[in-house]
Each structure stands twice: as structure tokens, then as C-alpha cells.
Design a protein around this motif. Structure first.
Motif, mmCIF file in Angstrom:
data_model
loop_
_atom_site.group_PDB
_atom_site.id
_atom_site.type_symbol
_atom_site.label_atom_id
_atom_site.label_comp_id
_atom_site.label_asym_id
_atom_site.label_seq_id
_atom_site.Cartn_x
_atom_site.Cartn_y
_atom_site.Cartn_z
ATOM 1 N N ASP A 140 0.824 -1.206 0.000
ATOM 2 C CA ASP A 140 0.000 0.000 0.000
ATOM 3 C C ASP A 140 0.862 1.261 0.000
ATOM 4 O O ASP A 140 0.471 2.296 -0.557
ATOM 5 C CB ASP A 140 -0.932 0.001 1.205
ATOM 6 N N ASP A 141 2.046 1.201 0.635
ATOM 7 C CA ASP A 141 2.935 2.365 0.662
ATOM 8 C C ASP A 141 3.421 2.722 -0.741
ATOM 9 O O ASP A 141 3.404 3.890 -1.138
ATOM 10 C CB ASP A 141 4.138 2.083 1.570
ATOM 11 N N ILE A 142 3.868 1.699 -1.489
ATOM 12 C CA ILE A 142 4.332 1.932 -2.857
ATOM 13 C C ILE A 142 3.186 2.408 -3.728
ATOM 14 O O ILE A 142 3.347 3.312 -4.555
ATOM 15 C CB ILE A 142 4.952 0.651 -3.444
ATOM 16 N N ARG A 143 2.023 1.816 -3.532
ATOM 17 C CA ARG A 143 0.856 2.225 -4.318
ATOM 18 C C ARG A 143 0.513 3.690 -4.049
ATOM 19 O O ARG A 143 0.191 4.449 -4.960
ATOM 20 C CB ARG A 143 -0.333 1.328 -3.986
ATOM 21 N N GLY A 144 0.592 4.088 -2.784
ATOM 22 C CA GLY A 144 0.293 5.465 -2.434
ATOM 23 C C GLY A 144 1.298 6.440 -3.017
ATOM 24 O O GLY A 144 0.931 7.521 -3.490
ATOM 25 N N MET A 145 2.598 6.056 -3.015
ATOM 26 C CA MET A 145 3.630 6.904 -3.605
ATOM 27 C C MET A 145 3.413 7.083 -5.101
ATOM 28 O O MET A 145 3.579 8.168 -5.653
ATOM 29 C CB MET A 145 5.010 6.299 -3.337
ATOM 30 N N TRP A 146 3.021 6.000 -5.764
ATOM 31 C CA TRP A 146 2.778 6.054 -7.202
ATOM 32 C C TRP A 146 1.630 6.995 -7.533
ATOM 33 O O TRP A 146 1.686 7.766 -8.487
ATOM 34 C CB TRP A 146 2.496 4.652 -7.723
ATOM 35 N N GLU A 147 0.582 6.928 -6.735
ATOM 36 C CA GLU A 147 -0.599 7.748 -7.010
ATOM 37 C C GLU A 147 -0.344 9.224 -6.764
ATOM 38 O O GLU A 147 -1.086 10.078 -7.282
ATOM 39 C CB GLU A 147 -1.763 7.262 -6.152
ATOM 40 N N THR A 148 0.686 9.572 -5.973
ATOM 41 C CA THR A 148 0.978 10.986 -5.702
ATOM 42 C C THR A 148 1.916 11.596 -6.740
ATOM 43 O O THR A 148 2.135 12.804 -6.733
ATOM 44 C CB THR A 148 1.620 11.139 -4.313
ATOM 45 N N ILE A 149 2.474 10.774 -7.626
ATOM 46 C CA ILE A 149 3.384 11.291 -8.645
ATOM 47 C C ILE A 149 2.601 12.084 -9.682
ATOM 48 O O ILE A 149 1.605 11.601 -10.230
ATOM 49 C CB ILE A 149 4.161 10.144 -9.320
ATOM 50 N N HIS A 150 3.066 13.282 -9.956
ATOM 51 C CA HIS A 150 2.400 14.128 -10.957
ATOM 52 C C HIS A 150 2.880 13.751 -12.356
ATOM 53 O O HIS A 150 4.073 13.742 -12.629
ATOM 54 C CB HIS A 150 2.710 15.606 -10.690
ATOM 55 N N ALA A 151 1.961 13.431 -13.207
ATOM 56 C CA ALA A 151 2.287 13.109 -14.600
ATOM 57 C C ALA A 151 2.023 14.345 -15.455
ATOM 58 O O ALA A 151 0.867 14.768 -15.592
ATOM 59 C CB ALA A 151 1.455 11.934 -15.092
ATOM 60 N N PRO A 152 3.057 14.958 -16.027
ATOM 61 C CA PRO A 152 2.862 16.173 -16.833
ATOM 62 C C PRO A 152 2.098 15.861 -18.117
ATOM 63 O O PRO A 152 2.168 14.749 -18.640
ATOM 64 C CB PRO A 152 4.293 16.627 -17.136
ATOM 65 N N ASP A 153 1.375 16.854 -18.610
ATOM 66 C CA ASP A 153 0.666 16.642 -19.868
ATOM 67 C C ASP A 153 1.643 16.723 -21.034
ATOM 68 O O ASP A 153 2.805 17.109 -20.872
ATOM 69 C CB ASP A 153 -0.491 17.638 -20.031
ATOM 70 N N VAL A 157 5.680 18.140 -21.580
ATOM 71 C CA VAL A 157 6.760 17.237 -21.981
ATOM 72 C C VAL A 157 7.433 17.734 -23.249
ATOM 73 O O VAL A 157 8.666 17.741 -23.367
ATOM 74 C CB VAL A 157 6.217 15.808 -22.179
ATOM 75 N N HIS A 158 6.635 18.162 -24.220
ATOM 76 C CA HIS A 158 7.154 18.670 -25.480
ATOM 77 C C HIS A 158 8.044 19.898 -25.238
ATOM 78 O O HIS A 158 9.143 20.005 -25.785
ATOM 79 C CB HIS A 158 5.990 19.028 -26.400
ATOM 80 N N ARG A 159 7.591 20.792 -24.426
ATOM 81 C CA ARG A 159 8.352 22.010 -24.119
ATOM 82 C C ARG A 159 9.671 21.662 -23.412
ATOM 83 O O ARG A 159 10.734 22.214 -23.727
ATOM 84 C CB ARG A 159 7.516 22.941 -23.240
ATOM 85 N N TYR A 160 9.623 20.737 -22.457
ATOM 86 C CA TYR A 160 10.816 20.353 -21.701
ATOM 87 C C TYR A 160 11.869 19.716 -22.611
ATOM 88 O O TYR A 160 13.063 20.016 -22.507
ATOM 89 C CB TYR A 160 10.422 19.376 -20.596
ATOM 90 N N LEU A 161 11.430 18.837 -23.523
ATOM 91 C CA LEU A 161 12.370 18.148 -24.414
ATOM 92 C C LEU A 161 13.069 19.130 -25.344
ATOM 93 O O LEU A 161 14.261 19.009 -25.627
ATOM 94 C CB LEU A 161 11.635 17.078 -25.226
ATOM 95 N N ILE A 162 12.338 20.128 -25.823
ATOM 96 C CA ILE A 162 12.935 21.116 -26.725
ATOM 97 C C ILE A 162 13.899 22.018 -25.969
ATOM 98 O O ILE A 162 15.009 22.302 -26.433
ATOM 99 C CB ILE A 162 11.834 21.938 -27.408
ATOM 100 N N GLU A 163 13.491 22.475 -24.789
ATOM 101 C CA GLU A 163 14.333 23.370 -24.010
ATOM 102 C C GLU A 163 15.640 22.712 -23.600
ATOM 103 O O GLU A 163 16.660 23.379 -23.413
ATOM 104 C CB GLU A 163 13.576 23.843 -22.776
ATOM 105 N N ASN A 164 15.642 21.388 -23.447
ATOM 106 C CA ASN A 164 16.839 20.674 -23.027
ATOM 107 C C ASN A 164 17.577 20.017 -24.193
ATOM 108 O O ASN A 164 18.487 19.213 -23.975
ATOM 109 C CB ASN A 164 16.479 19.624 -21.974
ATOM 110 N N GLY A 165 17.201 20.357 -25.418
ATOM 111 C CA GLY A 165 17.917 19.884 -26.585
ATOM 112 C C GLY A 165 17.702 18.428 -26.940
ATOM 113 O O GLY A 165 18.417 17.871 -27.769
#
Length: 225
Positions: A140-153, A157-165
Motif C-alpha cells: 500500500d505504501d508503494i501504491r500510495g507513492m505512485w498515485e501521488t506522482i504528478h504526470a505532466p501533460d 513534456v514537449h516544451r521540456y524536451l525542446i528546451e533541453n535539446g
């Protein structure tokens, strides 16, 4: 008095009975259901037997030809265990009489035998054999940690990949999210067809109304530059 059926209608009626019953049947049995002379109608028998959906069993009886030759629950289970590439659930629905109920039993069986995934595009269900070795118990601890992770839209992601080359392009070119707007009932969709220019009063001015205004190498004078 009912109108006599054409040959094509008789063939369809016979195949419809086989599709509905999903079991081996003698021509005499089908004749009793339809009230059509099948036994003595050589032309009808010949056409039915030449159909791609017709199958003659070893004992001579007729039956509906399904995509997969499966005749009972045991054969169905053996077949599913071997199909690691998956099989559409709908493709199994005409194998034999009672296959729908057997599929439900297998899907809900414990221990699990199969897993059903739905295609994201056409929403069709695909059945795969279940591999218990891939099943892991997560605390349950691992499951709870997974559910709190923010998944960017995907825009972030597109903006981050371009900005970092990592990805080529411009930050300003990031894809826009498609918005599905429903039109009010009765309102017609806008036409996307390009309108034909009919400015005849511009004839003789040197303006080419036929030239593509979006062409990069166009040197001629157009009505758009």
C-alpha cells in the motif's frame, strides 16, 4: 399465399439457421425449421455447400463455419492459452452454442486464466492468456507513492524536451490540445472547401488567380501578396 423465395433468399435462410443454432444439423432438421425442401433441392444444397460460411462435419451434418474451429469450453481454454498475440473476443462468438457464457466463465475464473484489454481506437476487446509470473504484489505504501506522482501533460513534456535539446524544434511549436466542441443540434458543419475566385474584373492586371499563394518559390504576382 406467401410469395415463393428466390434461390438467394433460400440460401440465406439456411445459413441464418446455422448461424443461430451454432451446432451440427442435418438437412432434414433445417428443413423442418424453414419448411423448405432442402433434401431434394440439389441446386440449393450445392449453393449452400459452396458458401464460405458452410462446414460439413465428418458425420455429414452441416454447421456454421466460424473463424476458429472450437467446439467446447475445454477447446476454447486451450486455444486462448496459446494465443499470446491475443484474439478479438468478437471473433469467438460464433464458434459454438454457449460460447458467450463460457467466455464469461473463463474471464471471471479464479485463478485467472485470461486478461481482456480494450483497444483504445475501436474499443474492441482483445483476449490474452494470463501469465501469473508477471503478477507482483505491491504494498500500500508503494501504491500510495505512485498515485501521488504528478504526470505532466504532453504539452509540458514537449516544451521540456525542446528546451533541453532532446527534441528539435521551437518551443512555440508545441502541439495544441484538440478541443472537441459539439455543434448545436440542427447547425450545419462549416465547409472546409476552398472557394473558387471569380474576380473577373482583375483580368488583364497581371495577377494570377490560379497560382498557389502558399508556394514558397512563387515569383509571380498574386492576389494575396
Amino acid at each position: 399465399m406467401s410469395k415463393p423465395q428466390t434461390l438467394n433468399m433460400q440460401i440465406k435462410s439456411v445459413l441464418d439457421v446455422l448461424r443461430k443454432e451454432l451446432r451440427p444439423m442435418t438437412p432434414e432438421e433445417i428443413e423442418k425449421i424453414l419448411g423448405t425442401d432442402i433434401v431434394n433441392n440439389a441446386e440449393l444444397r450445392k449453393n449452400v455447400e459452396s458458401s464460405t460460411k458452410f462446414l460439413r462435419e465428418r458425420d455429414g451434418r452441416w454447421r456454421w463455419k466460424s473463424q476458429y474451429y472450437i467446439r467446447n469450453k475445454d477447446e476454447l481454454l486451450v486455444f486462448l492459452r496459446k494465443r499470446h498475440d491475443g484474439v478479438p473476443r468478437a471473433a469467438l462468438e460464433d464458434c459454438y452454442r454457449g460460447v458467450t457464457e463460457d467466455m464469461k466463465d473463463i474471464i471471471n475464473s479464479r485463478p485467472r486464466e485470461v486478461i481482456v484489454l480494450k483497444n483504445s481506437t475501436d474499443k474492441k476487446e482483445i483476449v490474452y492468456p494470463y501469465d501469473s509470473t508477471l503478477s507482483l504484489t505491491v504494498s500500500d505504501d508503494i501504491r500510495g507513492m505512485w498515485e501521488t506522482i504528478h504526470a505532466p501533460d504532453r504539452i509540458e513534456v514537449h516544451r521540456y524536451l525542446i528546451e533541453n535539446g532532446v527534441k528539435k524544434g521551437k518551443v512555440e511549436d508545441f502541439p495544441q490540445l484538440a478541443i472537441n466542441r459539439r455543434r448545436p443540434r440542427g447547425q450545419k458543419a462549416r465547409s472546409n472547401k476552398r472557394m473558387k475566385l471569380t474576380n473577373v474584373h482583375l483580368e488583364g492586371t497581371g495577377i494570377d488567380l490560379q497560382e498557389d499563394p502558399t508556394a514558397k518559390d512563387g515569383n509571380g504576382t498574386t492576389a494575396f501578396n
